[in-house]
Structures are given as C-alpha cells and as structure tokens.
Design an enzyme around this catalytic site. Structure first.
Site, PDB file in Angstrom:
ATOM      1  N   GLU A 122      -2.835  -1.322   9.994  1.00 19.05           N
ATOM      2  CA  GLU A 122      -3.894  -1.354   9.007  1.00 19.05           C
ATOM      3  C   GLU A 122      -5.056  -2.338   9.727  1.00 19.05           C
ATOM      4  O   GLU A 122      -4.681  -3.188  10.659  1.00 19.05           O
ATOM      5  CB  GLU A 122      -3.448  -2.150   7.886  1.00 19.05           C
ATOM      6  CG  GLU A 122      -2.478  -1.473   7.088  1.00 19.05           C
ATOM      7  CD  GLU A 122      -1.526  -2.083   6.121  1.00 19.05           C
ATOM      8  OE1 GLU A 122      -2.273  -3.286   5.518  1.00 19.05           O
ATOM      9  OE2 GLU A 122      -0.543  -1.875   5.366  1.00 19.05           O
ATOM     10  N   GLU A 157      -7.995  -2.766  -1.428  1.00 16.84           N
ATOM     11  CA  GLU A 157      -6.632  -3.367  -2.212  1.00 16.84           C
ATOM     12  C   GLU A 157      -7.141  -4.991  -2.669  1.00 16.84           C
ATOM     13  O   GLU A 157      -7.757  -5.571  -1.922  1.00 16.84           O
ATOM     14  CB  GLU A 157      -5.612  -3.253  -1.312  1.00 16.84           C
ATOM     15  CG  GLU A 157      -4.300  -3.997  -1.538  1.00 16.84           C
ATOM     16  CD  GLU A 157      -3.270  -3.854  -0.703  1.00 16.84           C
ATOM     17  OE1 GLU A 157      -2.146  -4.394  -1.069  1.00 16.84           O
ATOM     18  OE2 GLU A 157      -3.496  -3.455   0.388  1.00 16.84           O
TER      19      GLU A 157
END
Length: 404
Positions: free
Chosen positions: A206, A316
């Site tokens: 990520e 997120e």
C-alpha cells in the site's frame, strides 16, 4: 556558567525521574520497565547517522548508511545485493513528475551512500499500544485486529476494485488534501492496495498519503507505505518501522510531509505513485514521480512474491472509538471532506489509474467495481475513461461524522 550548570542539572533530574518512576502522556502512563523497553526499541529503530536534517515541520531525518538501515536487520538480508530497477514500458505520452511540489530534503538530500530515515521519538512510541506494535496500521489497544465493517465498525472505505486477475503493479495520480483528523488515535488516507491471497492471509503493498497522529505525533499530511504478508496480524508495518522496505532515495524519505495542498475551489495538487514487480530482481518497487523511493524485498511475501491478484484504489478512515457515545466517536473526514458529486476542485480524486501487466507494460486499468460501506458518511463516483490526459478517474470522500 551557572546557567549552563542549572540546565544540565534539570536535564539530569528529568532523566532520573523517567528511569525510576512513571511517565505520563496523553496516550498512557508508563512504568519504569515499559519506559526502558521503549528506550531499547528506539535504539533498534534509530540507526547511527552521519548527518541529520530538521524539517520545517519538526521532523528529524537521519542520513543512515544505506547498508545499515533497519531492513538489513532481517536475517535473509545479510547477503543482499541491491539491483537497479527495470521501469515498465509506457504505452502513452503522459508526463508523470512531481517537480511542482515541495517534497523532500534540501541540498540534494543525504550524502552518497546514505539514505534519510525519519527519527522515531519516545513520544511516537508512547502512542502505540506497545513498542512491538509501533507502526502497525490496524492494531488496537487491546491488540485485536479488526476487519468488520458492521457495528462496532472501526474502518470505513470508498474504493474502486478490480476483479481477480494477474497484475504486476499499478500507477495512479492522487489528489492531495489534508482531512481534519481531530484525535490522535484516528487516521484518514488515500492510497492504492496491491493484493494477493485470501483475506485472513492477505499479502498487500500500500502507498499514498495519510494523516495518522498516532504514528507521527502530529496532524501533517505524509507520504507513506505499508505492507503485510499475513492479513495485518504479525508481519508488516508502516514505512521503515520494521525490517521490510529498503530506502534507496537520498532525498525523498517515507514519512515526509507533503506540501503544498489542494484548497477547496482553488489550486489542486497531486502526486504520482507507481509500484511494480521488477521482472529481473523480483522486488516490488515504489516510485514517486520520477524518483525511485525504494523497494520491498521479495522474501518478505509469500502469495505476492510472483504476482498480484487484484488492485484497489481509494480512501480509508479509522477510529477505534466509533461505537462509543461521545465526541470521539465521530469518524474522520475522507479525502477533501466533501462528497464525490461536488467534483473537481472540491472533492478528492484519483486519475490516470493504470496497471502493470505481465510483459512489464503499463496499460489503463481494467473495469472496476465501486465499494462504499457507509454512504451516510462517504461515497465515490467512477467517471470511467475521461480523456487521454485524465485517463481512468474517480472522485471519492466525505465529511465523516456518526456513520453507524
């Protein structure tokens, strides 16, 4: 002279108090043993420096011998030889630079043979549940890993997801915003996920931007990366806080503050991030604009060591107190803090979404599927292929608040 002695005496008394009593912080109270354990962990994390930089944002970046950074504490890295990356072939004429942004260290960064590593402070460690859990993205105070999106949910997402196929990386331009994360134990981010394996044994890479006060002891917008090879349970960490990511760039370190930022109805700024599996070295590289930041060694993964199965892009947010009936229960904003339908200059976007395929070529991302778990607080709108400059684009974000 008397003044200097007085300052020295005060420092000595402070050290004595810290090492013989309790340490109080906004996050916790430490016993003597806990404090000494943190000091030992700091010694592991902060390698000797040949030079240091203090940024305008209060960070200290130490120039560490490239072969003595934390990644080389891993037993499988003792005889590791660094190799150059083989950039993927492009099938378009887009320009992917970030030269208009104020990113990185001054004066061409660290000396040759060294790399910049953000110095971890005692205050940083105190905000983690324990020294071993410092830099863990999903670990709560009770050491549980939470994946649920239902009550008592702690994470929310607004994503664009691919189907299960073979992928060897992704490239995307990410709009820069600084969401207002009020409390130290929350975070808000925008990133890509390169994934493989079943969820309970997830391998993922990520990278993107993040506001995460627990990890950085402030509320700045930062460049970050994360990895795990077992669904966030025991392996992996943020940036270079465990043996994993190998820093290569002498000027742009992970954890650096990103600036300037987009403004509502005003100028817009973005970064271009590329991560790909090098076909020769088999390392997963991370590139910011035209700068190679570093790579994740192949041996830290299992199902992701040869290819990825899916890629996600989006936002997120996290709040361990969402289920509690208090102000802290509000979820933080995502992206610009505005819903996707407000569009350019007001909502956050990602554009030029591409993937790396088997022949080490970058192509436009395939058909994707939106996923939003709480439309009360966040949403996304996939615009598809806008034009040859913007490519695959979507808007996402929202104000947060009480989402349950």
């Amino acid at each position: 002279m008397a003044g200097a002695i007085g300052v020295w005496l005060m420092k000595a008394i402070l050290v004595l108090v810290l090492e013989t009593s309790l340490v109080f912080t906004e996050a916790k109270t430490l016993s003597k043993d806990e404090y000494l354990a943190m000091k030992r962990h700091l010694k592991i994390l902060n390698k000797p420096a040949v030079k240091s930089f203090k940024t305008d944002y209060g960070d200290i970046f130490d120039c560490v011998d490239i072969n003595k950074q934390l990644a080389f504490d891993h037993p499988l890295m003792k005889n590791h030889t660094m190799q150059p990356s083989s950039f993927p072939t492009r099938n378009d004429n887009r320009v992917y630079s970030t030269t208009d942004l104020d990113i990185g260290l001054p004066d061409d960064g660290c000396p040759i043979g060294t790399v910049p590593i953000r110095r971890v402070t005692m205050q940083d460690l105190m905000r983690a549940p324990s020294p071993s859990e410092f830099g863990k993205k999903y670990v709560l105070n009770d050491s549980e890993v939470i994946f649920t999106t239902g009550p008592p949910a702690r994470h929310h997402w607004a994503l664009d997801e691919t189907k299960y196929e073979e992928f060897y990386g992704t490239e995307v331009r990410i709009n820069l915003w600084k969401p207002n994360v009020v409390y130290w134990n929350k975070f808000s981010l925008a990133q890509f996920w390169i994934c493989s394996g079943p969820y309970e044994k997830l391998n993922t890479i990520e990278a993107g931007w993040m506001v995460y006060p627990r990890a950085f002891n402030d509320y700045n917008l930062r460049l970050f990366s994360y990895w795990t090879a077992d669904g966030y349970h025991n392996t992996g960490c943020l940036n270079v806080n465990c043996p994993g990511f190998v820093q290569i760039s002498r000027k742009i370190p992970l954890g650096v503050t990103l600036f300037p930022l987009s403004t509502y109805g005003g100028d817009q700024y973005e970064i271009t991030l590329l991560s790909f599996l090098d076909p020769n070295s088999k390392q997963w590289w991370l590139i910011l604009g035209n700068e190679s930041i570093g790579y994740w060694p192949n041996h830290i993964f299992n199902s992701l060591s040869a290819k990825a199965e899916r890629i996600n892009w989006g936002g997120e947010v996290y709040n361990p107190d969402e289920a509690l009936d208090q102000l802290k229960s509000d979820m933080p904003p995502m992206g610009s803090g505005h819903f996707a339908e407000e569009g350019y200059g007001k909502s956050s976007f990602m554009r030029a979404m591409q993937v790396v395929i088997e022949n080490n070529t970058i192509v436009d991302a395939p058909k994707t599927h939106p996923f939003v778990d709480t439309r009360k607080c966040y949403n996304m709108i996939d615009k598809g292929h806008v034009d040859d400059v913007w490519g695959r684009t979507f808007y996402f974000g929202g104000p947060g608040g009480k989402c349950l």
